[in-house]
Design a protein around this motif. Structure first.
Motif, mmCIF file in Angstrom:
data_model
loop_
_atom_site.group_PDB
_atom_site.id
_atom_site.type_symbol
_atom_site.label_atom_id
_atom_site.label_comp_id
_atom_site.label_asym_id
_atom_site.label_seq_id
_atom_site.Cartn_x
_atom_site.Cartn_y
_atom_site.Cartn_z
ATOM 1 N N HIS A 40 44.705 34.360 -48.189
ATOM 2 C CA HIS A 40 44.696 35.068 -49.443
ATOM 3 C C HIS A 40 45.176 36.380 -49.301
ATOM 4 O O HIS A 40 44.488 37.187 -48.620
ATOM 5 C CB HIS A 40 43.203 34.874 -49.995
ATOM 6 C CG HIS A 40 43.010 35.648 -51.228
ATOM 7 N ND1 HIS A 40 41.997 36.596 -51.499
ATOM 8 C CD2 HIS A 40 43.689 35.485 -52.481
ATOM 9 C CE1 HIS A 40 41.896 36.782 -52.804
ATOM 10 N NE2 HIS A 40 42.914 36.358 -53.347
ATOM 11 N N GLY A 42 44.568 38.709 -51.128
ATOM 12 C CA GLY A 42 43.452 39.850 -51.629
ATOM 13 C C GLY A 42 42.480 39.786 -50.774
ATOM 14 O O GLY A 42 41.529 40.373 -50.796
ATOM 15 N N GLU A 46 37.070 39.240 -50.784
ATOM 16 C CA GLU A 46 37.237 38.908 -52.305
ATOM 17 C C GLU A 46 37.218 37.554 -52.721
ATOM 18 O O GLU A 46 36.383 37.283 -53.638
ATOM 19 C CB GLU A 46 38.670 39.426 -52.854
ATOM 20 C CG GLU A 46 38.825 41.103 -52.898
ATOM 21 C CD GLU A 46 37.875 41.629 -53.716
ATOM 22 O OE1 GLU A 46 38.245 41.256 -55.096
ATOM 23 O OE2 GLU A 46 36.620 42.098 -53.683
ATOM 24 N N LEU A 58 37.046 36.104 -62.827
ATOM 25 C CA LEU A 58 37.608 36.998 -61.766
ATOM 26 C C LEU A 58 38.811 36.705 -61.295
ATOM 27 O O LEU A 58 39.478 37.597 -61.148
ATOM 28 C CB LEU A 58 36.464 37.083 -60.388
ATOM 29 C CG LEU A 58 35.312 37.825 -60.339
ATOM 30 C CD1 LEU A 58 34.437 37.368 -59.011
ATOM 31 C CD2 LEU A 58 35.630 39.459 -60.654
ATOM 32 N N PHE A 59 39.295 35.571 -61.445
ATOM 33 C CA PHE A 59 40.547 35.154 -61.118
ATOM 34 C C PHE A 59 41.727 35.671 -62.287
ATOM 35 O O PHE A 59 42.647 36.110 -62.002
ATOM 36 C CB PHE A 59 40.814 33.694 -60.843
ATOM 37 C CG PHE A 59 42.200 33.075 -60.640
ATOM 38 C CD1 PHE A 59 42.604 32.973 -59.342
ATOM 39 C CD2 PHE A 59 43.219 32.798 -61.608
ATOM 40 C CE1 PHE A 59 43.745 32.427 -58.907
ATOM 41 C CE2 PHE A 59 44.388 32.131 -61.425
ATOM 42 C CZ PHE A 59 44.848 32.252 -60.072
ATOM 43 N N LEU A 61 40.934 37.945 -64.329
ATOM 44 C CA LEU A 61 40.960 39.517 -63.985
ATOM 45 C C LEU A 61 41.883 40.212 -63.038
ATOM 46 O O LEU A 61 42.550 41.044 -63.539
ATOM 47 C CB LEU A 61 39.559 40.176 -63.919
ATOM 48 C CG LEU A 61 38.808 40.092 -65.247
ATOM 49 C CD1 LEU A 61 37.151 40.672 -64.429
ATOM 50 C CD2 LEU A 61 38.837 41.014 -65.977
ATOM 51 N N THR A 62 41.878 39.588 -61.871
ATOM 52 C CA THR A 62 42.804 39.809 -60.824
ATOM 53 C C THR A 62 44.211 39.468 -60.981
ATOM 54 O O THR A 62 45.361 40.357 -60.447
ATOM 55 C CB THR A 62 42.194 39.577 -59.491
ATOM 56 O OG1 THR A 62 41.823 38.014 -59.641
ATOM 57 C CG2 THR A 62 41.009 40.273 -59.218
ATOM 58 N N HIS A 63 44.477 38.331 -61.459
ATOM 59 C CA HIS A 63 45.887 37.882 -61.173
ATOM 60 C C HIS A 63 46.087 36.600 -62.122
ATOM 61 O O HIS A 63 46.194 35.531 -61.542
ATOM 62 C CB HIS A 63 46.391 37.505 -59.817
ATOM 63 C CG HIS A 63 45.502 36.910 -58.698
ATOM 64 N ND1 HIS A 63 44.466 36.085 -59.148
ATOM 65 C CD2 HIS A 63 44.857 37.537 -57.728
ATOM 66 C CE1 HIS A 63 43.750 35.609 -58.238
ATOM 67 N NE2 HIS A 63 44.198 36.504 -57.228
#
Ligand code: HEM
Length: 86
Positions: A40, A42, A46, A58-59, A61-63
């Protein structure tokens, strides 16, 4: 393989929250994230935040642009169902 997909309840998901046995759900699909942890971009830490639980928010939000279905196809465990539907 795709011939043995599981119906996963929230309590089943919660049982798989350790580094060596980590499942997470994304938009209703449950993946074994353990094999992907070392890869990963990230970081493992994370990704472990969503172990044993729903990682959809969360997925996103990040990508949101990352194609998880394509990337983790081999790690698909099954699909989320409600607690009483197992
Ligand atoms: C970066 C995949 C879950 C946090 C990335 C990248 C990929 C990826 C491909 C690089 C994206 C790019 O550079 O455009 C995945 C997959 C996941 C997952 C397949 C699900 C199994 C998560 C979760 C979080 C997270 C749940 C947060 C809790 C991050 C962060 C980065 C990142 C912060 C940026 C790292 C950096 O650029 O320094 N992830 N990810 N990821 N991921 Fe994930």
């Amino acid at each position: 393989g795709t011939d043995s997909l599981l119906r996963v309840t929230p309590s089943m998901l919660k049982e798989h929250r350790t580094r060596d046995d980590a499942w997470s759900s994304f938009s209703g699909k449950v993946y074994n994230i353990t094999p992907y942890l070392p890869y990963h971009p990230g970081g493992e830490k994370e990704l472990m935040r969503v172990a044993g639980r729903d990682g959809t928010k969360l997925f996103a939000l990040t990508h949101a642009w990352v194609n998880i279905d394509y990337m983790l196809d081999e790690c698909l465990v099954g699909f989320m169902v409600s607690e009483s539907a197992s």
